[in-house]
Design a protein around this motif. Sequence first.
Motif, PDB file in Angstrom:
ATOM      1  N   LYS A  11       9.488  42.800 -15.327  1.00 30.33           N
ATOM      2  CA  LYS A  11      10.132  42.273 -14.121  1.00 30.33           C
ATOM      3  C   LYS A  11      10.330  43.419 -13.157  1.00 30.33           C
ATOM      4  CE  LYS A  11      12.720  39.480 -11.507  1.00 30.33           C
ATOM      5  NZ  LYS A  11      12.237  38.243 -10.906  1.00 30.33           N
ATOM      6  N   TYR A  13      11.429  44.552  -9.040  1.00 29.33           N
ATOM      7  CA  TYR A  13      12.046  44.171  -7.776  1.00 29.33           C
ATOM      8  C   TYR A  13      11.415  45.005  -6.674  1.00 29.33           C
ATOM      9  CZ  TYR A  13      15.701  41.908 -10.525  1.00 29.33           C
ATOM     10  OH  TYR A  13      16.375  41.094 -11.388  1.00 29.33           O
ATOM     11  N   THR A  47      20.798  43.380 -18.284  1.00 29.38           N
ATOM     12  CA  THR A  47      21.166  42.093 -17.675  1.00 29.38           C
ATOM     13  C   THR A  47      19.917  41.330 -17.233  1.00 29.38           C
ATOM     14  OG1 THR A  47      23.298  42.948 -16.966  1.00 29.38           O
ATOM     15  CG2 THR A  47      22.481  41.027 -15.774  1.00 29.38           C
ATOM     16  N   THR A  48      18.936  42.063 -16.718  1.00 36.57           N
ATOM     17  CA  THR A  48      17.712  41.410 -16.256  1.00 36.57           C
ATOM     18  C   THR A  48      16.985  40.755 -17.441  1.00 36.57           C
ATOM     19  OG1 THR A  48      17.521  43.021 -14.485  1.00 36.57           O
ATOM     20  CG2 THR A  48      15.538  41.768 -14.991  1.00 36.57           C
ATOM     21  N   SER A  51      18.761  37.652 -18.369  1.00 35.64           N
ATOM     22  CA  SER A  51      18.514  36.606 -17.376  1.00 35.64           C
ATOM     23  C   SER A  51      17.136  35.982 -17.553  1.00 35.64           C
ATOM     24  CB  SER A  51      18.613  37.170 -15.963  1.00 35.64           C
ATOM     25  OG  SER A  51      19.851  37.794 -15.793  1.00 35.64           O
ATOM     26  N   ILE A  56      17.079  32.226 -15.848  1.00 36.38           N
ATOM     27  CA  ILE A  56      17.667  32.208 -14.504  1.00 36.38           C
ATOM     28  C   ILE A  56      16.979  33.231 -13.590  1.00 36.38           C
ATOM     29  CG2 ILE A  56      19.919  31.291 -15.195  1.00 36.38           C
ATOM     30  CD1 ILE A  56      21.084  34.105 -14.872  1.00 36.38           C
ATOM     31  N   SER A  57      15.950  33.848 -14.132  1.00 37.99           N
ATOM     32  CA  SER A  57      15.127  34.742 -13.329  1.00 37.99           C
ATOM     33  C   SER A  57      13.714  34.640 -13.893  1.00 37.99           C
ATOM     34  CB  SER A  57      15.675  36.171 -13.455  1.00 37.99           C
ATOM     35  OG  SER A  57      14.895  37.044 -12.683  1.00 37.99           O
ATOM     36  N   SER A  58      12.732  34.777 -13.023  1.00 37.69           N
ATOM     37  CA  SER A  58      11.357  34.620 -13.520  1.00 37.69           C
ATOM     38  C   SER A  58      10.675  35.988 -13.627  1.00 37.69           C
ATOM     39  CB  SER A  58      10.565  33.697 -12.607  1.00 37.69           C
ATOM     40  OG  SER A  58      10.702  34.130 -11.288  1.00 37.69           O
ATOM     41  N   PHE A  89      25.789  30.657 -21.288  1.00 37.00           N
ATOM     42  CA  PHE A  89      25.859  31.942 -20.591  1.00 37.00           C
ATOM     43  C   PHE A  89      27.272  32.488 -20.549  1.00 37.00           C
ATOM     44  CE2 PHE A  89      21.719  31.125 -18.553  1.00 37.00           C
ATOM     45  CZ  PHE A  89      21.208  32.412 -18.537  1.00 37.00           C
ATOM     46  N   PHE A  91      28.708  35.453 -18.280  1.00 41.62           N
ATOM     47  CA  PHE A  91      28.287  36.417 -17.263  1.00 41.62           C
ATOM     48  C   PHE A  91      29.168  37.666 -17.302  1.00 41.62           C
ATOM     49  CE2 PHE A  91      27.189  32.178 -15.701  1.00 41.62           C
ATOM     50  CZ  PHE A  91      25.834  32.329 -15.514  1.00 41.62           C
TER      51      PHE A  91
ATOM     52  N   LEU B 304      24.226  27.341 -15.227  1.00 43.09           N
ATOM     53  CA  LEU B 304      24.847  26.513 -16.267  1.00 43.09           C
ATOM     54  C   LEU B 304      24.062  25.226 -16.523  1.00 43.09           C
ATOM     55  CD1 LEU B 304      28.640  26.839 -15.305  1.00 43.09           C
ATOM     56  CD2 LEU B 304      27.414  28.031 -17.134  1.00 43.09           C
ATOM     57  N   GLU B 390      16.890  31.461  -6.428  1.00 44.50           N
ATOM     58  CA  GLU B 390      16.842  31.862  -7.839  1.00 44.50           C
ATOM     59  C   GLU B 390      18.260  32.210  -8.288  1.00 44.50           C
ATOM     60  OE1 GLU B 390      15.219  35.722  -9.689  1.00 44.50           O
ATOM     61  OE2 GLU B 390      13.551  34.327  -9.815  1.00 44.50           O
ATOM     62  N   PRO B 391      18.758  31.562  -9.356  1.00 46.54           N
ATOM     63  CA  PRO B 391      20.158  31.746  -9.756  1.00 46.54           C
ATOM     64  C   PRO B 391      20.587  33.208  -9.877  1.00 46.54           C
ATOM     65  CG  PRO B 391      19.150  30.025 -11.069  1.00 46.54           C
ATOM     66  CD  PRO B 391      18.063  30.610 -10.211  1.00 46.54           C
ATOM     67  N   LEU B 392      19.787  34.045 -10.551  1.00 50.13           N
ATOM     68  CA  LEU B 392      20.218  35.418 -10.794  1.00 50.13           C
ATOM     69  C   LEU B 392      20.463  36.171  -9.483  1.00 50.13           C
ATOM     70  CD1 LEU B 392      20.803  37.720 -12.793  1.00 50.13           C
ATOM     71  CD2 LEU B 392      18.416  38.396 -12.573  1.00 50.13           C
ATOM     72  N   LYS B 396      24.178  37.594  -8.291  1.00 49.49           N
ATOM     73  CA  LYS B 396      24.405  39.036  -8.126  1.00 49.49           C
ATOM     74  C   LYS B 396      24.926  39.398  -6.739  1.00 49.49           C
ATOM     75  CE  LYS B 396      21.630  41.609 -11.348  1.00 49.49           C
ATOM     76  NZ  LYS B 396      20.417  42.426 -11.485  1.00 49.49           N
TER      77      LYS B 396
END
Lengths: 228, 398
Positions: A11, A13, A47-48, A51, A56-58, A89, A91, B304, B390-392, B396
């Motif tokens: 992943k 960014y 954390t990534t 996720s 919750i992240s692709s 989850f 967080f 969730l 996107e949720p993340l 953040k």
Amino acid sequence: MPQIVVQDITKTYTVGADVIPAVQNVSLAVEEGDFLSIVGHSGSGKTTLLSLIGGISSPTSGRILFEGKDLFALGSDELSEYRCSRVGFMFQFASLLPMLTVKENLLLPTCFRPGGGETGPGQREKKAEDLLRMVGLTEKINAYPSQLSGGQQRRVAIARAFMNGPALILADEPTGDLDEETEMDMMNFFRTMNKAEKITFIMVTHNTDIAKQTQRRLRMHRGLLQEQ
Amino acid sequence: MPDRFTLSSIAVHNLRRRPLRTGVLVAALTLMVAALVFALSFVTRVNESIRLTSERLGADLLVVPTGSRGAAEDILVENRATSFYMNKSILDRIKKVEGIDKVSYQTYLVTLTGLCCSVPSSMVVAFNQETDFIVTPWLKNKLGRKLKKGEAVVGSESAYNISLGLVEMEAKLFGNVFTMVGVLDKTGSGLDTAVFISDDNMQDILRNSDTKIKQDEISVIFAKLKKGVDAYTVMSEIENTMIEVDVVMRKDIGKSLLSSLGDISKIFYLTMVLSTSLSLFLVWAIFTAVANERTREIGIMRALGAKERHVVNLFLVEVLVLGAAGSIAGIAAGTSLSLLMAKSFSILKNLPVELGAFSRVLIGAAGLMFGTGICVLGALFPLQRLKKLEPLLVIKQE
């Protein structure tokens, strides 16, 4: 077959012209009922990774299989169903909705279940009350998050993660705001749920003492994962 | 304890979070829907009055003295008391025009005030019972016989004005005593405010009053056409051969009223466009702010397990509650305003048709759909952006 298979996941960014790798070519297999911890410095990608496993992240590349299904081949609704019914989850930050009471915050994930989460008259409420009792917050059931301390809010979020009966708990620094005694209580609670319900735990923590209490320990460094 | 917590509960919680903002939005919607309901009530009432008058008139053409077209409409559509006269000899010339089947005439005598007490201006209509096809059908239905000399029947509104009940009463009209023998059913036309007498009484009226009308004068000729005859052709024929008259076709009744209302309608439409644009902008601005404010919360909900449709439903409930509250208040305000204006606005006061319950329900439904529609439309764009995040990434953002 492992419950979770992470295959060569990356992943990145993009910030301006810079490409920042958060997770690099990580592979991992987790069996059902495992209790594992991931330690590492801030910004190491813990954390990534959590996720990504939670959908919750692709990822930029690679695959994550949960019970044999490729998460990122799922449609948006199926992925939401996975998060709703299979994953709980916790967080790293305050994640309670401020306009809802403690009980309503606990009931929130059940609203996303098929049919609005109704399994029987009062069953959702009973489960919410039971979970609050387990985290020691029965008396705060009708309080709003602003009326709770950071540690109490954290415990509500812990209870909320179990509301939909998940198969996997993804916990990001779940005991960060807790005092030592409560931290131990929560770890005991996690172990009980892990053993009794066979719930898989993947927990990110800075605390090596907490990590030592888990069955399997991993370390992340600059996006790379190492078994300890 | 009943288990009642749902997504709709969250929407209600959200609306309570910012009562001032919610109030401003509801107030804006109320004003917009009130303006719409008032404008629709006004326009519907005018159009309905014209349609009913035209339908119930029973004549294909109205022949009036040149320049009196508007005055004739004043009487028929707006209940205004007015008078105009032409020579009765025109009646014979009209009869001879090709395509004419039947003709009749009426003579309008103005003004009747103080019949028995304090009453508004009204009209006395003298009609010919031998040829009439305008009043007679209503008279037959109510009285079952022709009017005798010295007898009168009153339109439903006049009866109300002079408090005439079932008891026969006498009244002095233009120096002659008339016995009121009945009340006509409501026709929905301007003639509801008139008092009707047979034209046998005209000799006595001319002799005993100081009215300026001459013996051989009439006000209007009603003509029925033979089947299949084109009204426009006959109208052109009459107007080309008789310069002393104007002809109004049934379908054109109310045109001068509509034309005089043109500017008012434009103001209504402009007000509507402005208030709609303002409301749309306001809803968009507020829901953009709401979306920005709740980005993180939506991210948490998505993490969730909330689906895109849950996010949409959550917003829709909020939007619909706001839209419905504003619309219902607007419908109440607009209806009250239209009722209030109907009593003090001279154009509305004179219209013979009141809006029925069905029309009011339709106008209310239009207001409700419009108010909630504007809300949904305004919230659509911020919502589209929000549900795709996107949720993340949004979680953040702190």
